[in-house]
Design an enzyme around this catalytic site. Structure first.
Site, PDB file in Angstrom:
ATOM      1  N   ASP A  34     -16.785  27.607  83.890  1.00 42.68           N
ATOM      2  CA  ASP A  34     -15.611  27.691  83.036  1.00 42.68           C
ATOM      3  C   ASP A  34     -15.293  29.135  82.677  1.00 42.68           C
ATOM      4  OD1 ASP A  34     -14.910  25.027  82.855  1.00 42.68           O
ATOM      5  OD2 ASP A  34     -16.354  24.626  81.254  1.00 42.68           O
TER       6      ASP A  34
ATOM      7  N   GLU B   7      -7.463  31.809  67.169  1.00 38.83           N
ATOM      8  CA  GLU B   7      -6.242  32.485  67.579  1.00 38.83           C
ATOM      9  C   GLU B   7      -5.285  32.669  66.393  1.00 38.83           C
ATOM     10  OE1 GLU B   7      -7.539  29.913  69.022  1.00 38.83           O
ATOM     11  OE2 GLU B   7      -7.896  30.343  71.145  1.00 38.83           O
TER      12      GLU B   7
ATOM     13  N   THR C  87      -0.147  19.733  68.145  1.00 33.67           N
ATOM     14  CA  THR C  87      -0.501  18.508  68.860  1.00 33.67           C
ATOM     15  C   THR C  87      -0.365  18.752  70.351  1.00 33.67           C
ATOM     16  OG1 THR C  87       1.747  17.607  68.889  1.00 33.67           O
ATOM     17  CG2 THR C  87       0.375  17.075  66.960  1.00 33.67           C
TER      18      THR C  87
ATOM     19  N   GLU D 131       1.068  16.875  72.373  1.00 33.12           N
ATOM     20  CA  GLU D 131       2.388  16.454  72.834  1.00 33.12           C
ATOM     21  C   GLU D 131       3.418  17.574  72.643  1.00 33.12           C
ATOM     22  OE1 GLU D 131      -0.178  13.195  72.373  1.00 33.12           O
ATOM     23  OE2 GLU D 131       0.485  14.591  70.804  1.00 33.12           O
ATOM     24  N   THR D 132       3.446  18.165  71.440  1.00 32.37           N
ATOM     25  CA  THR D 132       4.444  19.196  71.164  1.00 32.37           C
ATOM     26  C   THR D 132       4.022  20.573  71.648  1.00 32.37           C
ATOM     27  OG1 THR D 132       3.517  19.686  68.971  1.00 32.37           O
ATOM     28  CG2 THR D 132       5.170  17.929  69.109  1.00 32.37           C
TER      29      THR D 132
ATOM     30  N   LYS E  42       5.733  28.221  66.586  1.00 28.16           N
ATOM     31  CA  LYS E  42       5.102  29.049  67.631  1.00 28.16           C
ATOM     32  C   LYS E  42       4.351  28.109  68.565  1.00 28.16           C
ATOM     33  CE  LYS E  42       0.852  30.281  65.100  1.00 28.16           C
ATOM     34  NZ  LYS E  42      -0.098  29.405  65.753  1.00 28.16           N
TER      35      LYS E  42
ATOM     36  N   ASP F 137     -20.251  22.630  79.468  1.00 27.27           N
ATOM     37  CA  ASP F 137     -20.815  22.220  78.185  1.00 27.27           C
ATOM     38  C   ASP F 137     -20.043  21.082  77.519  1.00 27.27           C
ATOM     39  OD1 ASP F 137     -18.534  23.548  77.554  1.00 27.27           O
ATOM     40  OD2 ASP F 137     -19.460  25.049  76.263  1.00 27.27           O
TER      41      ASP F 137
ATOM     42  N   ASP G 267     -16.691  18.042  81.369  1.00 21.48           N
ATOM     43  CA  ASP G 267     -17.423  18.631  82.487  1.00 21.48           C
ATOM     44  C   ASP G 267     -18.455  17.664  83.080  1.00 21.48           C
ATOM     45  OD1 ASP G 267     -16.167  21.141  82.324  1.00 21.48           O
ATOM     46  OD2 ASP G 267     -17.510  21.769  80.714  1.00 21.48           O
TER      47      ASP G 267
END
Length: 684
Positions: free
Chosen positions: A312, A353, A382, A384-385, A399, A522, A526
């Protein structure tokens, strides 16, 4: 005290015990373990019978009692030394298991009793052995976690040194891939509520103990192939020895049973036969000393032949948390207004972030304002958005991902600026992640997030490349970002916008082309790829599903640990190959020691083959058998430590092994047998 330090305390006592046990009685598992040692066992039994018959019947045609007894003792010592080689390797695994058991003492557990049993959420202290799957317990600062589980409430700083040997504490919290906790670790701060995920005796620590003890270690494919090779050599030398009888009759040279047995035992590759099991066990032990739990010796050995590694990006190649590095307002938008909007949109964003956006704004002199819940409506992110934000003072700030905000803006009938689209592409092509910000459904600008490449990662991938291992980065990022990170990190290939089925598909394609593939991961997503890969390495900090699916667990959570695993695997294969070369080369010297000495009295023409000029046929045989016995314990340190691995080509490696272990395997017996013969001359 760390696991490594505890192991050192236990190891001395256990190795001493192994030494005593190997000389008191033979380990039953050594019997019939391979054709070479089985032949030595048969030869030892024959010599015992011959020695007894010499005393009972008084017949010395098969040699004197003292001489036959000496041969029997040396053959028996050969078995004991071979047994000691395996016992000393197993003792290391037992030392590791003993140190792990110390972390699994029956600690008290603060069990939570739900409604219907006693009273609502009453906490009572019970022995950890009474906990079963599904039970809930709480742990506070200073408590030892009694059982494996998943955090369902709270977060805590946890000391995992009892399992990993590393002193640095880690943070575990409910939700996500960092909710798994392991029994035997200690809570340093805060409070967590944990649901038990395993039954008693089936915890991760219990499985680790069972694995490191190596009680159920199975032979690997290469080990089976080597056993077949040893069986073939044994059969060849059976034929060689059988043909000596008619040749002896022709030359009027009587050949005693002691001579037959000694020649046979010396000519077969006894050295590698005696050390074969020790080499395999030591390979697993070396992986454990690198803080990698292996579920089978096959996994370690397969690692030595790996062709491809999938890993990853996030947390493996990059540090894991993307950080805001730049604010890019759209044309006509003031820097201060744009940054303030970015801060407002991130007030309810608890991700690393989101926090980094506020921190970057603070460094630029713009602080976040306090907003009461009733003053604003926070919009959570979410899937979806693919966006988040805030509605405050009649304004709507969002944002999110480029395409999500573009759809939001265009649906409102507003244009998406070309310069903003170009900025998004530029950020992506430079390995960053763009977050587009809208203000009242109009594009306000772009926040640039950057992944931080782990220091030294490029050099480690270069080491894997020199070993012949192709590295493939797996990421959910878009192709432009993935390409930039891949080039910067130095990986050979990448899979962008990857889903679990994409990883599986790539692994199967590689395997269908005849390649061996490793996967490191992890997360629960995976698990399918870890199960499909030839070598699946799960992180100890990962989910239970990931650890169950893999055949290795990295206790240090170091994604570049595969370098050490590959080196250990290659070292295991090289050790078997070099000791096999040495053992077979030994046969040349032993042949020239015994055969010419047997026939030189009746066939003087063989004097030219009597290179060592041994005193007599009896001393030649006994010297060869003694050397054959003592070379096994002499090579035990090499079998346990392993031959040093160097990333050189196969042909260069073959030349090196033939020069060192092939030539050395011929010369050392000549010198050793001659010295033993000179010593025996004083007693015979």
């Amino acid at each position: 005290m760390s696991t490594r330090n505890k192991t050192r305390l236990f190891e001395g006592a256990l190795v001493k015990e192994a030494l005593q046990q190997s000389f008191i009685k033979l380990n039953p598992r050594i019997l019939f373990r391979n054709p070479v040692m089985f032949t030595v066992e048969i030869g030892t039994a024959i010599m015992l019978a011959v020695t007894v018959l010499t005393v009972v019947t008084g017949d010395t045609t098969q040699g004197s009692f003292g001489y036959n007894l000496a041969v029997f003792i040396v053959l028996f010592l050969t078995l004991l030394f071979a047994n000691f080689a395996e016992a000393i390797a197993e003792a290391r695994g037992k030392a590791q298991a003993q140190s792990l058991r110390k972390t699994r003492e029956d600690t008290p557990a603060k069990k939570v009793f739900p409604v219907g049993e006693i009273v609502t959420d009453e906490i009572r202290v019970v022995p950890s052995s009474q906990l079963v799957k599904g039970d809930v317990f709480v742990c506070e600062a200073g408590d030892t976690i009694p059982m494996d589980g998943e955090i369902i409430e709270g977060l805590a700083t946890i000391d995992e040194s009892a399992i990993t040997g590393e002193s640095a504490p880690v943070i575990r919290e409910s939700g996500g891939d960092k909710s798994s906790v392991t029994g035997g670790t200690k809570v340093l701060s805060d409070r967590i509520k944990v649901r038990v995920t395993t039954e008693p005796g089936e915890s991760f620590l219990d499985k680790m103990i069972a694995l490191v003890e190596g009680a159920s270690r199975q032979k690997t494919p290469n080990e089976i192939a080597l056993t077949i090779l040893l069986a073939s050599f044994t059969l060849v030398f059976v034929i060689v020895c059988v043909t000596l009888k008619p040749f002896g009759d022709y030359a009027s040279t009587p050949i005693t049973i002691a001579a037959f047995v000694s020649l046979f035992v010396c000519l077969i590759p006894t050295t590698i036969g005696g050390l074969l099991s020790a080499i395999g066990i030591a390979g697993m032990d070396r992986a454990l000393r690198a803080n990698v739990i292996t579920k089978s010796g096959k996994a370690v050995e397969t690692a030595g032949d790996l062709d491809t590694l999938l890993l990853d990006k996030t947390g493996t190649i990059t540090i894991g948390n993307r950080k805001a590095t730049h604010f890019w307002p759209s044309n006509g938008v003031e820097d201060k207004d744009f940054i303030s909007a970015c801060v407002m949109a991130s007030l309810a964003d608890e991700t690393p972030e989101g926090k980094s956006i506020i921190e970057l704004a603070h460094t630029l002199g713009i602080n976040s304002r306090y907003v009461k819940k009733e003053q604003a409506r926070f919009i959570a992110f979410t899937a979806e958005t693919r966006s988040s934000g805030i509605d405050i003072d009649g304004n709507k700030i969002r944002k999110g991902a480029f395409d999500a905000i573009r759809n939001l803006v265009t649906r409102a009938g507003n244009p998406f600026p070309t310069e903003t689209e170009e900025r998004v592409k530029a950020i992506s092509s430079n390995g960053g992640t763009p977050l587009v910000v809208s203000y009242n459904d109009k594009v306000h600008g772009v926040i640039e997030l950057q992944d931080i490449i782990k220091p030294g990662i490029r050099e480690r991938f270069e080491r894997l490349r020199r070993m012949g291992v192709k590295t493939v980065m797996v990421t959910g990022d878009n192709p432009l970002t993935a390409k930039f990170i891949a080039e910067k990190a130095g990986v050979d290939d990448f899979i962008a916008e990857a889903k679990p089925e994409d990883k599986m598909r790539y692994i199967r394609q590689e395997q269908e082309s005849g390649k061996l593939v490793a996967m490191m991961g992890d997360g629960t997503n995976d698990a399918p790829a870890l199960a499909q890969a030839d070598v699946g390495v799960a992180m100890n900090s990962g989910t239970q599903a990931a650890k169950e699916a893999g055949n290795m667990v990295d206790l240090d959570n170091d994604p570049t640990k595969l370098i050490e695993i590959v080196e250990i695997g290659k070292q295991l294969l090289m050790t078997r190959g070099t000791l096999t070369t040495f053992s077979i080369a030994n046969d040349v010297a032993k042949y020239f020691a015994i055969v010419p000495a047997l026939f030189i009295s009746s066939l003087p023409a063989l004097q030219g083959l009597n290179i060592m000029h041994l005193k007599s046929p009896e001393s030649a045989i006994l010297s060869a058998v003694i050397f054959n016995a003592i070379i096994i314990p002499a090579l035990i340190p090499l079998a346990l430590k392993g031959v040093a691995y160097k990333p050189i080509g196969a042909s260069a490696l073959l030349r090196r092994n033939l020069l060192i272990y092939g030539l050395g395997g011929v010369l050392i017996p000549f010198i050793g047998i001659k010295l033993i013969d000179m010593l025996l001359a004083f007693f015979m």
